[in-house]
Design a protein around this motif. Structure first.
Motif, PDB file in Angstrom:
ATOM      1  N   THR A 154       0.832  -1.208   0.000  1.00 43.45           N
ATOM      2  CA  THR A 154       0.000   0.000   0.000  1.00 43.45           C
ATOM      3  C   THR A 154       0.863   1.252   0.000  1.00 43.45           C
ATOM      4  O   THR A 154       2.030   1.217   0.403  1.00 43.45           O
ATOM      5  CB  THR A 154      -0.948   0.003   1.218  1.00 43.45           C
ATOM      6  OG1 THR A 154      -1.895   1.061   1.073  1.00 43.45           O
ATOM      7  CG2 THR A 154      -0.188   0.168   2.523  1.00 43.45           C
ATOM      8  N   PHE A 155       0.285   2.352  -0.455  1.00 47.19           N
ATOM      9  CA  PHE A 155       0.975   3.636  -0.603  1.00 47.19           C
ATOM     10  C   PHE A 155       2.230   3.488  -1.475  1.00 47.19           C
ATOM     11  O   PHE A 155       3.327   3.898  -1.098  1.00 47.19           O
ATOM     12  CB  PHE A 155       1.324   4.241   0.758  1.00 47.19           C
ATOM     13  CG  PHE A 155       0.121   4.707   1.532  1.00 47.19           C
ATOM     14  CD1 PHE A 155      -0.673   5.741   1.059  1.00 47.19           C
ATOM     15  CD2 PHE A 155      -0.231   4.085   2.712  1.00 47.19           C
ATOM     16  CE1 PHE A 155      -1.794   6.163   1.758  1.00 47.19           C
ATOM     17  CE2 PHE A 155      -1.356   4.485   3.417  1.00 47.19           C
ATOM     18  CZ  PHE A 155      -2.137   5.527   2.946  1.00 47.19           C
ATOM     19  N   ILE A 156       2.014   2.909  -2.653  1.00 48.24           N
ATOM     20  CA  ILE A 156       3.101   2.737  -3.614  1.00 48.24           C
ATOM     21  C   ILE A 156       2.962   3.814  -4.691  1.00 48.24           C
ATOM     22  O   ILE A 156       1.928   3.915  -5.344  1.00 48.24           O
ATOM     23  CB  ILE A 156       3.072   1.323  -4.232  1.00 48.24           C
ATOM     24  CG1 ILE A 156       2.998   0.267  -3.121  1.00 48.24           C
ATOM     25  CG2 ILE A 156       4.285   1.120  -5.111  1.00 48.24           C
ATOM     26  CD1 ILE A 156       4.081   0.369  -2.068  1.00 48.24           C
ATOM     27  N   SER A 157       3.988   4.593  -4.865  1.00 52.70           N
ATOM     28  CA  SER A 157       3.922   5.786  -5.721  1.00 52.70           C
ATOM     29  C   SER A 157       4.152   5.446  -7.193  1.00 52.70           C
ATOM     30  O   SER A 157       5.054   4.684  -7.536  1.00 52.70           O
ATOM     31  CB  SER A 157       4.976   6.803  -5.285  1.00 52.70           C
ATOM     32  OG  SER A 157       4.848   7.139  -3.927  1.00 52.70           O
ATOM     33  N   GLY A 158       3.318   6.056  -8.037  1.00 50.91           N
ATOM     34  CA  GLY A 158       3.585   6.098  -9.471  1.00 50.91           C
ATOM     35  C   GLY A 158       3.496   4.789 -10.213  1.00 50.91           C
ATOM     36  O   GLY A 158       4.096   4.649 -11.287  1.00 50.91           O
ATOM     37  N   VAL A 159       2.735   3.825  -9.708  1.00 48.08           N
ATOM     38  CA  VAL A 159       2.655   2.533 -10.385  1.00 48.08           C
ATOM     39  C   VAL A 159       2.068   2.690 -11.786  1.00 48.08           C
ATOM     40  O   VAL A 159       2.482   2.011 -12.735  1.00 48.08           O
ATOM     41  CB  VAL A 159       1.812   1.540  -9.563  1.00 48.08           C
ATOM     42  CG1 VAL A 159       1.737   0.180 -10.252  1.00 48.08           C
ATOM     43  CG2 VAL A 159       2.384   1.385  -8.160  1.00 48.08           C
ATOM     44  N   ASP A 160       1.108   3.599 -11.926  1.00 53.88           N
ATOM     45  CA  ASP A 160       0.426   3.763 -13.209  1.00 53.88           C
ATOM     46  C   ASP A 160       1.317   4.319 -14.306  1.00 53.88           C
ATOM     47  O   ASP A 160       0.994   4.205 -15.487  1.00 53.88           O
ATOM     48  CB  ASP A 160      -0.800   4.659 -13.040  1.00 53.88           C
ATOM     49  CG  ASP A 160      -0.443   6.049 -12.539  1.00 53.88           C
ATOM     50  OD1 ASP A 160       0.554   6.190 -11.807  1.00 53.88           O
ATOM     51  OD2 ASP A 160      -1.172   7.012 -12.868  1.00 53.88           O
ATOM     52  N   GLU A 161       2.438   4.916 -13.953  1.00 55.48           N
ATOM     53  CA  GLU A 161       3.335   5.449 -14.968  1.00 55.48           C
ATOM     54  C   GLU A 161       4.679   4.725 -14.981  1.00 55.48           C
ATOM     55  O   GLU A 161       5.649   5.196 -15.596  1.00 55.48           O
ATOM     56  CB  GLU A 161       3.551   6.949 -14.768  1.00 55.48           C
ATOM     57  CG  GLU A 161       4.017   7.348 -13.380  1.00 55.48           C
ATOM     58  CD  GLU A 161       4.096   8.855 -13.203  1.00 55.48           C
ATOM     59  OE1 GLU A 161       4.777   9.517 -14.025  1.00 55.48           O
ATOM     60  OE2 GLU A 161       3.474   9.385 -12.261  1.00 55.48           O
ATOM     61  N   SER A 162       4.746   3.572 -14.314  1.00 56.68           N
ATOM     62  CA  SER A 162       5.990   2.806 -14.234  1.00 56.68           C
ATOM     63  C   SER A 162       5.943   1.584 -15.132  1.00 56.68           C
ATOM     64  O   SER A 162       4.876   1.014 -15.386  1.00 56.68           O
ATOM     65  CB  SER A 162       6.245   2.358 -12.788  1.00 56.68           C
ATOM     66  OG  SER A 162       6.446   3.481 -11.950  1.00 56.68           O
TER      67      SER A 162
END
Length: 384
Positions: A154-162
Motif C-alpha cells: 500500500t501507498f506505492i507511488s507512481g505505479v500507473d506510470e511505471s
C-alpha cells in the motif's frame, strides 16, 4: 568533506535550475490538477542526462553519486517541480540494481534509468506492517525454474506510470528476522493489479494499493541474493531518505522565495511588510533552519558516496527529520506572510502545505526516526 560544493556540482545545479524554470510551478500544478503526468519534463531531464547522474558510466550514466542526484531533485523542487518518482526510480531502484543486480539486469535496466526511458516503482509498505518491515507478509516461493509471489502493498507511488515495480518480499520458508528478497515485477504481469488511493495532496504522482495473486516470474526477476539481508535493501532506503530531504529543501526554498518576494513588495502602511521584525525574524529563522537541514542532507550524501553505509544511515535519517521540520516552517511562514493571499490559487503557497506535511510521515515517520536516533545514536534501550 568540503562545505563548498565542487564547481561541477554548482554547474549541475545551475543547469537544472534553468531547466526547471522553463517549466515552473504553473506547469506542475496544471498537470496535477488535470490528472496528467509531467512526462515532458521527465523526458527532457532524461535526455540531458540529469536523471542518470548517479548511474555508472559504463551503463550510460554520469558516474556521479547520490549527492549529484539529490542536487537535481532539489533544484527541480525549488523551481516548483518536485518529481516524486526521482526519489523512487533512479535513487532507490537504480541504486539497488547497480549494487546488487546481475550483469544482465544492469545492462537491461541501468541505461534506461540513465536516459529516463524507464520508470520503476518501489513497493515495501504493507497495510498491516506499517513501518515494521519485519512484519512483511508478501512471500515468494520457488516453483520450478521461477517464482510465485503473493501479497499486498500500500501507498506505492507512481505505479500507473511505471514499467515495473521492485517488490520487497520474503521467501516462503523464512522465519524470524527479515532477510528480504527483491523482485522486479513488470506492471503488465498477469496476476499483478493495482488500485488508486484517493489523496488530498496536489501531485501528478498517484498512490496505489498493489495486489500480487500467484504472480509467476522467471528466476532472474530476483535482484541480489534470495536471503540477501537488510544491506541490499538499505542500499536503496538510505538514498530514499537523502532524496526526500533534498526534495523538502527545494520546496522550502520555493516557499521562502515566494514569501520574501511578497514581503519586499507588499506595502500596507508606509513601508514594505518585510521591514517589520514580526515578519522578518520568522523568515530569517526559517532560512537558518533550512540551511542547517541542507547541510545534514549534504553530509548524508557524502557519507553514502564514500561507502559509509552506517554513518550515512544515521545522517540520512537526521537529514530527513530536519528538512521536514524546516520545510513545514518555511511553508507555514510563507502562508502567514501572504495573509489571505497565502491560501489563494494565484500565489501558489497554500497547496504546498499538504506536500510538506506529508514529509513528517513518509517515507519514514518522524517518530521512527526519533526511535532510530534514540537507540543507535544515543544508545538508549529499544522502545518497541
Amino acid at each position: 568533506m568540503s562545505f563548498v560544493e565542487s564547481e561541477e556540482r554548482q554547474a549541475l545545479r545551475a543547469a537544472v535550475a534553468e531547466l526547471g524554470a522553463g517549466y515552473g510551478a504553473s506547469y506542475y500544478v496544471e498537470k496535477a490538477k488535470s490528472g496528467q503526468k509531467t512526462d515532458e519534463l521527465w523526458a527532457e531531464a532524461g535526455r540531458l542526462g540529469y536523471l542518470g547522474v548517479n548511474v555508472p558510466e559504463e551503463y550510460g550514466g554520469g558516474g556521479g553519486g547520490i549527492g549529484d542526484l539529490a542536487a537535481v531533485c532539489e533544484e527541480l523542487a525549488a523551481a516548483g517541480c518536485p518529481l516524486l518518482l526521482m526519489v523512487v526510480s533512479p535513487a532507490i531502484c537504480a541504486t539497488i540494481i547497480a549494487r546488487s543486480g546481475t550483469e544482465d539486469q544492469k545492462k537491461h535496466w541501468l541505461p534506461r534509468f540513465a536516459d529516463g526511458s524507464v520508470k520503476m516503482a518501489f513497493a515495501i509498505t504493507e497495510p498491516d506492517a506499517g513501518s515494521n518491515s519485519h512484519r512483511i507478509t508478501t512471500t515468494a516461493r520457488r516453483d520450478g525454474d521461477g517464482w510465485v509471489l503473493n501479497g499486498q502493498k500500500t501507498f506505492i507511488s507512481g505505479v500507473d506510470e511505471s514499467d515495473a515495480v521492485l517488490f520487497v518480499s520474503r521467501s516462503q520458508d523464512q522465519k524470524g528476522n527479515l532477510r528480504p528478497s527483491l523482485f522486479i515485477v513488470p506492471t503488465d504481469t498477469p496476476g499483478f493489479t493495482y488500485t488508486p488511493i484517493d489523496m488530498e495532496i496536489v501531485s501528478p504522482e498517484k498512490q496505489f494499493i498493489c495486489h500480487l495473486d500467484d504472480v509467476r516470474l522467471p528466476y532472474d526477476a530476483l535482484v541480489g541474493d534470495e536471503d540477501g539481508g537488510l544491506l541490499q535493501l538499505f542500499a536503496g532506503l538510505n538514498p530514499e531518505r537523502i532524496m526526500a530531504s533534498a526534495m523538502g529543501a527545494g520546496i522550502g526554498r520555493l516557499a521562502l522565495g515566494k514569501a520574501i518576494g511578497y514581503a519586499r513588495d507588499r506595502q500596507v502602511f508606509t513601508t514594505p511588510i518585510g521591514a517589520h521584525q514580526g515578519l522578518a525574524h520568522p523568515l530569517a529563522a526559517a532560512k537558518i533552519e533550512l540551511e542547517l537541514a541542507r547541510l545534514m542532507g549534504q553530509k548524508a550524501a557524502w557519507l553514502y558516496d564514500e561507502g559509509d553505509d552506517m554513518g550515512a544511515g544515521e545522517a540520512a535519517n537526521m537529514a530527513k527529520y530536519a528538512t521536514a521540520e524546516a520545510a513545514i516552517h518555511c511553508v507555514d511562514q510563507a502562508i502567514q506572510t501572504h495573509g489571505g493571499n497565502g491560501l489563494t490559487t494565484e500565489y501558489g503557497v497554500g497547496m504546498l502545505a499538504g506536500v510538506v506535511r506529508l514529509m513528517r510521515i513518509a517515507p519514514v515517520s518522524r517518530e521512527m526516526i526519533l526511535n532510530f536516533v534514540a537507540q543507535h545514536s544515543l544508545g538508549l534501550p529499544k522502545s518497541y
